[in-house]
Enzyme design. Structure first.
Site, PDB file in Angstrom:
ATOM      1  N   ASP A  98       0.897  -1.265   0.094  1.00 20.54           N
ATOM      2  CA  ASP A  98      -0.142  -0.094   0.098  1.00 20.54           C
ATOM      3  C   ASP A  98       0.943   1.161   0.178  1.00 20.54           C
ATOM      4  O   ASP A  98       1.874   1.351   0.898  1.00 20.54           O
ATOM      5  CB  ASP A  98      -0.854   0.055   1.296  1.00 20.54           C
ATOM      6  N   HIS A 100      -0.329   4.650  -0.078  1.00 18.35           N
ATOM      7  CA  HIS A 100      -1.167   5.924   0.337  1.00 18.35           C
ATOM      8  C   HIS A 100      -0.741   6.208   1.792  1.00 18.35           C
ATOM      9  O   HIS A 100      -0.496   5.489   2.871  1.00 18.35           O
ATOM     10  CB  HIS A 100      -2.634   5.301   0.700  1.00 18.35           C
ATOM     11  N   SER A 151      -5.245  -4.135   2.160  1.00 17.44           N
ATOM     12  CA  SER A 151      -4.817  -3.812   3.314  1.00 17.44           C
ATOM     13  C   SER A 151      -5.216  -4.113   4.723  1.00 17.44           C
ATOM     14  O   SER A 151      -4.384  -4.431   5.668  1.00 17.44           O
ATOM     15  CB  SER A 151      -4.357  -2.409   3.306  1.00 17.44           C
TER      16      SER A 151
HETATM   17 CO1  B1M Z   1      -5.656   5.283  -4.297  1.00 18.14          CO
HETATM   18  N1  B1M Z   1      -7.138   4.269  -3.842  1.00 18.14           N
HETATM   19  N2  B1M Z   1      -4.924   4.214  -5.497  1.00 18.14           N
HETATM   20  N3  B1M Z   1      -4.164   6.684  -4.606  1.00 18.14           N
HETATM   21  N4  B1M Z   1      -6.597   6.793  -3.534  1.00 18.14           N
HETATM   22  C1  B1M Z   1      -8.264   4.890  -2.831  1.00 18.14           C
HETATM   23  C2  B1M Z   1      -7.730   4.593  -1.331  1.00 18.14           C
HETATM   24  C3  B1M Z   1      -9.452   4.385  -3.462  1.00 18.14           C
HETATM   25  C4  B1M Z   1     -10.663   4.030  -2.299  1.00 18.14           C
HETATM   26  C5  B1M Z   1      -9.950   5.196  -4.535  1.00 18.14           C
HETATM   27  C6  B1M Z   1     -11.352   4.981  -5.118  1.00 18.14           C
HETATM   28  O1  B1M Z   1     -11.324   3.738  -5.893  1.00 18.14           O
HETATM   29  N5  B1M Z   1     -12.452   5.750  -4.716  1.00 18.14           N
HETATM   30  C7  B1M Z   1      -9.206   3.027  -4.178  1.00 18.14           C
HETATM   31  C8  B1M Z   1      -9.037   1.790  -3.002  1.00 18.14           C
HETATM   32  C9  B1M Z   1     -10.071   0.687  -3.511  1.00 18.14           C
HETATM   33  C10 B1M Z   1     -10.150  -0.421  -2.791  1.00 18.14           C
HETATM   34  O2  B1M Z   1      -9.059  -0.904  -2.340  1.00 18.14           O
HETATM   35  N6  B1M Z   1     -11.366  -1.054  -2.865  1.00 18.14           N
HETATM   36  C11 B1M Z   1      -7.742   3.326  -4.569  1.00 18.14           C
HETATM   37  C12 B1M Z   1      -7.016   2.894  -5.424  1.00 18.14           C
HETATM   38  C13 B1M Z   1      -7.741   1.626  -6.305  1.00 18.14           C
HETATM   39  C14 B1M Z   1      -5.632   2.972  -5.916  1.00 18.14           C
HETATM   40  C15 B1M Z   1      -4.737   2.156  -6.710  1.00 18.14           C
HETATM   41  C16 B1M Z   1      -5.012   0.755  -6.776  1.00 18.14           C
HETATM   42  C17 B1M Z   1      -5.037   2.719  -8.306  1.00 18.14           C
HETATM   43  C18 B1M Z   1      -4.488   1.754  -9.365  1.00 18.14           C
HETATM   44  O3  B1M Z   1      -3.091   1.963  -9.324  1.00 18.14           O
HETATM   45  N7  B1M Z   1      -5.240   1.532 -10.264  1.00 18.14           N
HETATM   46  C19 B1M Z   1      -3.268   2.760  -6.402  1.00 18.14           C
HETATM   47  C20 B1M Z   1      -2.806   1.741  -5.237  1.00 18.14           C
HETATM   48  C21 B1M Z   1      -1.257   1.531  -5.279  1.00 18.14           C
HETATM   49  C22 B1M Z   1      -0.918   0.863  -3.977  1.00 18.14           C
HETATM   50  O4  B1M Z   1      -1.275   1.240  -3.021  1.00 18.14           O
HETATM   51  N8  B1M Z   1      -0.217  -0.272  -4.271  1.00 18.14           N
HETATM   52  C23 B1M Z   1      -3.579   4.123  -5.596  1.00 18.14           C
HETATM   53  C24 B1M Z   1      -2.868   4.927  -5.759  1.00 18.14           C
HETATM   54  C25 B1M Z   1      -3.070   6.121  -5.370  1.00 18.14           C
HETATM   55  C26 B1M Z   1      -2.189   7.573  -5.663  1.00 18.14           C
HETATM   56  C27 B1M Z   1      -0.558   7.273  -5.729  1.00 18.14           C
HETATM   57  C28 B1M Z   1      -2.584   8.238  -6.997  1.00 18.14           C
HETATM   58  C29 B1M Z   1      -2.478   8.453  -4.284  1.00 18.14           C
HETATM   59  C30 B1M Z   1      -1.916   8.089  -3.275  1.00 18.14           C
HETATM   60  C31 B1M Z   1      -0.874   9.296  -2.742  1.00 18.14           C
HETATM   61  C32 B1M Z   1      -0.171   9.015  -1.470  1.00 18.14           C
HETATM   62  O5  B1M Z   1      -0.746   8.966  -0.589  1.00 18.14           O
HETATM   63  N9  B1M Z   1       0.899   9.683  -1.372  1.00 18.14           N
HETATM   64  C33 B1M Z   1      -4.151   7.886  -4.098  1.00 18.14           C
HETATM   65  C34 B1M Z   1      -5.226   8.744  -3.704  1.00 18.14           C
HETATM   66  C35 B1M Z   1      -4.704  10.099  -3.288  1.00 18.14           C
HETATM   67  C36 B1M Z   1      -6.073   8.123  -3.137  1.00 18.14           C
HETATM   68  C37 B1M Z   1      -7.591   8.716  -2.833  1.00 18.14           C
HETATM   69  C38 B1M Z   1      -8.225   9.531  -3.770  1.00 18.14           C
HETATM   70  C39 B1M Z   1      -7.495   9.678  -1.410  1.00 18.14           C
HETATM   71  C40 B1M Z   1      -6.597   9.058   0.155  1.00 18.14           C
HETATM   72  C41 B1M Z   1      -6.326  10.275   0.643  1.00 18.14           C
HETATM   73  O6  B1M Z   1      -4.886  10.662   0.801  1.00 18.14           O
HETATM   74  N10 B1M Z   1      -7.028  10.733   1.658  1.00 18.14           N
HETATM   75  C42 B1M Z   1      -8.266   7.537  -1.944  1.00 18.14           C
HETATM   76  C43 B1M Z   1      -9.868   7.789  -1.929  1.00 18.14           C
HETATM   77  C44 B1M Z   1     -10.253   7.586  -0.416  1.00 18.14           C
HETATM   78  O7  B1M Z   1      -9.725   7.451   0.418  1.00 18.14           O
HETATM   79  N11 B1M Z   1     -11.565   7.510  -0.443  1.00 18.14           N
HETATM   80  C45 B1M Z   1      -7.874   6.411  -2.857  1.00 18.14           C
HETATM   81  C46 B1M Z   1      -6.970  11.878   2.722  1.00 18.14           C
HETATM   82  C47 B1M Z   1      -6.406  11.014   4.060  1.00 18.14           C
HETATM   83  C48 B1M Z   1      -6.143  11.994   4.854  1.00 18.14           C
HETATM   84  O8  B1M Z   1      -7.190  10.112   4.234  1.00 18.14           O
HETATM   85  O9  B1M Z   1      -5.504   8.085   4.400  1.00 18.14           O
HETATM   86  O10 B1M Z   1      -8.063   7.808   4.953  1.00 18.14           O
HETATM   87  P1  B1M Z   1      -6.760   8.818   5.057  1.00 18.14           P
HETATM   88  O11 B1M Z   1      -6.580   8.990   6.562  1.00 18.14           O
HETATM   89  C49 B1M Z   1      -7.461   9.329   7.479  1.00 18.14           C
HETATM   90  C50 B1M Z   1      -8.068   8.293   8.260  1.00 18.14           C
HETATM   91  O12 B1M Z   1      -8.371   7.210   7.560  1.00 18.14           O
HETATM   92  C51 B1M Z   1      -7.293   8.262   9.486  1.00 18.14           C
HETATM   93  O13 B1M Z   1      -6.728   9.463   9.596  1.00 18.14           O
HETATM   94  C52 B1M Z   1      -6.772  10.131   8.398  1.00 18.14           C
HETATM   95  C53 B1M Z   1      -7.564  11.544   8.659  1.00 18.14           C
HETATM   96  O14 B1M Z   1      -7.299  12.116   9.738  1.00 18.14           O
HETATM   97  N12 B1M Z   1      -6.014   7.441   9.472  1.00 18.14           N
HETATM   98  C54 B1M Z   1      -5.401   6.764  10.506  1.00 18.14           C
HETATM   99  C55 B1M Z   1      -5.247   6.809   8.433  1.00 18.14           C
HETATM  100  N13 B1M Z   1      -4.263   6.205   8.347  1.00 18.14           N
HETATM  101  C56 B1M Z   1      -4.322   5.862  10.062  1.00 18.14           C
HETATM  102  C57 B1M Z   1      -3.426   5.367  10.849  1.00 18.14           C
HETATM  103  C58 B1M Z   1      -3.712   5.516  12.399  1.00 18.14           C
HETATM  104  C59 B1M Z   1      -4.932   6.363  12.770  1.00 18.14           C
HETATM  105  C60 B1M Z   1      -5.712   7.016  11.862  1.00 18.14           C
HETATM  106  O15 B1M Z   1      -3.109   5.023  13.336  1.00 18.14           O
HETATM  107  C61 B1M Z   1      -1.913   4.293  13.099  1.00 18.14           C
END
Ligand code: B1M
Length: 215
Positions: A98, A100, A151
């Site tokens: 992963d 992200h 994940s």
């Molecule tokens: Co990706 N991606 N992505 N992506 N991406 C998601 C996660 C996805 C939901 C988008 C979608 O389809 N709507 C989807 C996953 C679907 C699934 O698994 N069923 C997805 C996909 C499919 C993919 C790829 C597979 C796409 C592809 O290649 N075809 C690929 C995966 C690569 C891999 O990981 N092997 C991929 C790639 C990418 C980018 C590189 C382009 C980029 C990431 C850049 C980066 O992070 N440096 C990206 C992005 C930006 C997203 C979305 C649009 C936004 C994620 C984000 O940063 N959110 C995302 C859509 C979504 O999440 N709904 C998506 C903002 C962030 C602040 O939120 O990380 O949730 P989040 O963190 C929150 C809480 O969750 C919590 O606190 C934070 C807020 O206070 N939290 C914690 C998180 N970690 C914590 C740990 C803790 C406590 C709290 O304690 C340890």
């Protein structure tokens, strides 16, 4: 567009040019954390929706993510921070497979600014590397982040591995990331792990849980 809508739009469009002036103007009105939580994260949410529904292609998602990171890096020095880092130590990583890391890095910022020492290992970390770092740095807690549905399975395997290695009681685990649900962690994963496992919906719940674990 009005300032805050424009900032949100910048994340969606991945438009960095001139962003610092907008962030300065926003900071004159509200604290930096509020800008992240209410404006920038709302933009990332839209990006996720557009990508999920096929209306946005991956390279543009990447641009948005980079714009988000630039904005957070610009705001971070302006955030309120406590002086000490003596409340406890957490090893933090995005799990194997992963990439992200925006959420994980926000957790790092919030914990670091609130008295915790964070050892941030980065992305795609296998459990062996996470455990080695936790032992080596004498961590109090292991934190794992992951956004992909796969994940959530990796996290389960990681907990099983910690059980096997006999370190579950030593390391409470904090989990977060968009693919997790509270029910999955509190029912399924709690049943798997021999130690404590906690779910944080966001970085602030992560902080609250760290405070709870460390008392
Ligand atoms: Co990706 N991606 N992505 N992506 N991406 C998601 C996660 C996805 C939901 C988008 C979608 O389809 N709507 C989807 C996953 C679907 C699934 O698994 N069923 C997805 C996909 C499919 C993919 C790829 C597979 C796409 C592809 O290649 N075809 C690929 C995966 C690569 C891999 O990981 N092997 C991929 C790639 C990418 C980018 C590189 C382009 C980029 C990431 C850049 C980066 O992070 N440096 C990206 C992005 C930006 C997203 C979305 C649009 C936004 C994620 C984000 O940063 N959110 C995302 C859509 C979504 O999440 N709904 C998506 C903002 C962030 C602040 O939120 O990380 O949730 P989040 O963190 C929150 C809480 O969750 C919590 O606190 C934070 C807020 O206070 N939290 C914690 C998180 N970690 C914590 C740990 C803790 C406590 C709290 O304690 C340890």
């Amino acid at each position: 567009l009005p300032l805050f809508e424009r900032l949100e739009r910048r994340i969606v469009d991945g438009e960095k040019a001139g962003m610092e002036a907008d962030l300065d103007a926003a900071m004159a009105e509200v604290p930096p954390l509020q800008i992240i939580n209410e404006t920038l994260l709302s933009g990332m949410k839209t990006v996720g929706e557009l990508f999920g529904s096929g209306q946005m292609q991956l390279p543009f998602v990447l641009q948005s993510a980079e714009t988000m990171k630039t904005a957070v890096a610009y705001l971070e020095p302006h955030m309120e921070a406590t002086d000490d880092s003596g409340k406890g130590r957490i090893v933090l990583a995005t799990v194997k497979g992963d990439v992200h890391d925006i959420g994980k890095n926000l957790v790092d910022i919030i914990l670091s600014n609130n008295g915790y020492e964070v050892v941030n290992l980065g992305i795609k970390q296998p459990i062996s590397a996470i455990l080695d770092a936790a032992v080596d740095k004498k961590a109090d807690v292991i934190g794992m982040s992951g956004l992909l549905v796969k994940s959530t399975v990796v996290m389960k395997e990681n907990l099983e591995e910690l059980n096997t290695r006999g370190v579950a009681e030593q390391f409470p685990v904090l989990l977060g990331g968009a693919a997790l649900t509270r029910a999955y962690v509190e029912n399924d994963l709690t049943a798997v792990y021999d130690g404590e496992v906690h779910y944080a919906r966001d970085a602030f719940e992560g902080l609250r849980l760290m405070d709870e674990i460390m008392t």
